[in-house]
Design a protein around this motif. Structure first.
Motif, short mmCIF file in Angstrom:
data_model
loop_
_atom_site.label_atom_id
_atom_site.label_comp_id
_atom_site.label_asym_id
_atom_site.label_seq_id
_atom_site.Cartn_x
_atom_site.Cartn_y
_atom_site.Cartn_z
N SER A 49 0.82 -1.21 0.00
CA SER A 49 0.00 0.00 0.00
C SER A 49 0.86 1.26 0.00
O SER A 49 0.46 2.29 -0.56
N LYS A 75 2.01 1.89 -3.59
CA LYS A 75 0.90 2.41 -4.38
C LYS A 75 0.64 3.88 -4.06
O LYS A 75 0.44 4.71 -4.95
N SER A 135 2.28 4.73 -7.51
CA SER A 135 1.20 4.47 -8.47
C SER A 135 0.41 3.23 -8.08
O SER A 135 0.97 2.24 -7.61
N ASP A 136 -0.90 3.30 -8.33
CA ASP A 136 -1.76 2.15 -8.11
C ASP A 136 -1.48 1.03 -9.12
O ASP A 136 -1.98 -0.09 -8.97
N GLU A 137 -0.71 1.36 -10.15
CA GLU A 137 -0.37 0.35 -11.16
C GLU A 137 0.54 -0.74 -10.59
O GLU A 137 0.60 -1.85 -11.13
N THR A 167 1.61 -3.71 -8.44
CA THR A 167 0.96 -4.80 -7.73
C THR A 167 2.02 -5.69 -7.09
O THR A 167 3.22 -5.53 -7.32
#
Length: 288
Positions: A226, A229, A233-235, A237
């Protein structure tokens, strides 16, 4: 993600560090109590096992420095771990002075029986003789400056600034011997070596920054996804490939060279600087 296999066992034991260990052993018998500084983000990796061997049964307080940079829940578990081994522990931040005022009373509590014996013999209360030990760049000189409220020793972010022992007489009742930071002859544990590099305890040219950053990102993807992100970036994973993560960070932060290619050297430093300055939040890299 595949783990890098380029790790070379670090053999880094400059002559002044060999001399320091000799001096530690020679001066240990003069000390009432020992302060051992560790980095609260890496309470295991920054604990020199050679120091533990040398100390024996000498009263010791482990100081978890840079407490505000560490993951509080994980730090609590490490304190419990060392307390179970018989050590007295104290969280501090030498830079801001947080909890440093508790050092004197904590030392007096550990030495309570010895102090009472001396008082019962009619001896005048004397200064507590102590030695500050720890690996380079863990904050020894900063702690001494905070305790003495003056710039009595050189400080710096470059590991290994202190090169010779220095006695510092403190107003609050300590005669304190500052010793140079001491690493151990070689880091056989790959994780220890990388954790030291990530937090800046060893110089950035000791291990390839590509490998150090790979270790850091892999750890963050597994334990603090988290934070990655939120910062970048939320990209990103948990399963993003290492180079893919570098590309995302490089584009988001403008770390580009000609034709829009990623400047990976800049990305390495962006990630490491963010880690070291709390831009990715409170982190602990040693896990129990």
């Amino acid at each position: 993600m595949e783990k890098n296999n380029r790790y070379q066992q670090i053999n880094w034991y400059p002559g002044h560090m060999f001399k320091s260990f000799k001096e530690i052993k020679e001066n240990l018998k003069l000390m009432d109590i020992i302060f051992v500084l560790v980095d609260a983000r890496i309470p295991f990796s920054s604990m020199n096992p050679e120091i533990q061997k040398v100390l024996g049964n000498k009263p010791t307080i482990i100081l978890f420095n840079k407490m505000d940079l560490a993951d509080k829940s994980k730090l609590k578990k490490w304190i419990e771990y060392y307390e179970q081994k018989g050590f007295t522990c104290l969280e501090i931040d030498a830079q801001s002075g947080k909890n440093v005022n508790l050092l004197k009373t904590t030392a007096e509590e550990v030495l309570k029986e010895k102090i009472e014996r001396e008082q019962n013999k009619g001896l005048k209360q004397r200064s507590i003789k102590t030695m500050v030990l720890g690996i380079p760049n863990v904050g020894k000189s900063t702690l001494i400056n905070t305790l003495s409220n003056r710039k009595s020793t050189r400080t710096g972010n470059t590991p290994g600034v202190t090169r010779s022992k220095q006695w510092v007489k403190l107003a609050n009742g300590f005669d304190l011997l500052d010793m140079p930071g001491v690493l151990w002859p070689k880091f056989e544990d790959e994780t220890v070596g990388y954790n030291l590099a990530v937090t800046g305890a060893i110089k950035d040219n000791i291990l390839p920054l590509d490998d150090v950053t790979h270790h850091a990102i892999q750890f963050l993807q597994t334990n603090y996804l988290s934070r990655l992100k939120e910062r970048y970036s939320d990209e990103i994973t948990e399963n993003s490939e290492y180079v893919e993560v570098l590309d995302i960070i490089g584009k988001k932060r403008g770390a580009l060279i000609s034709r829009g290619d990623i400047d990976y050297d800049r990305v390495y430093m962006i990630v490491l600087n963010d880690l070291r300055t709390k831009q990715l939040g409170e982190l602990t890299f040693d896990l129990l």
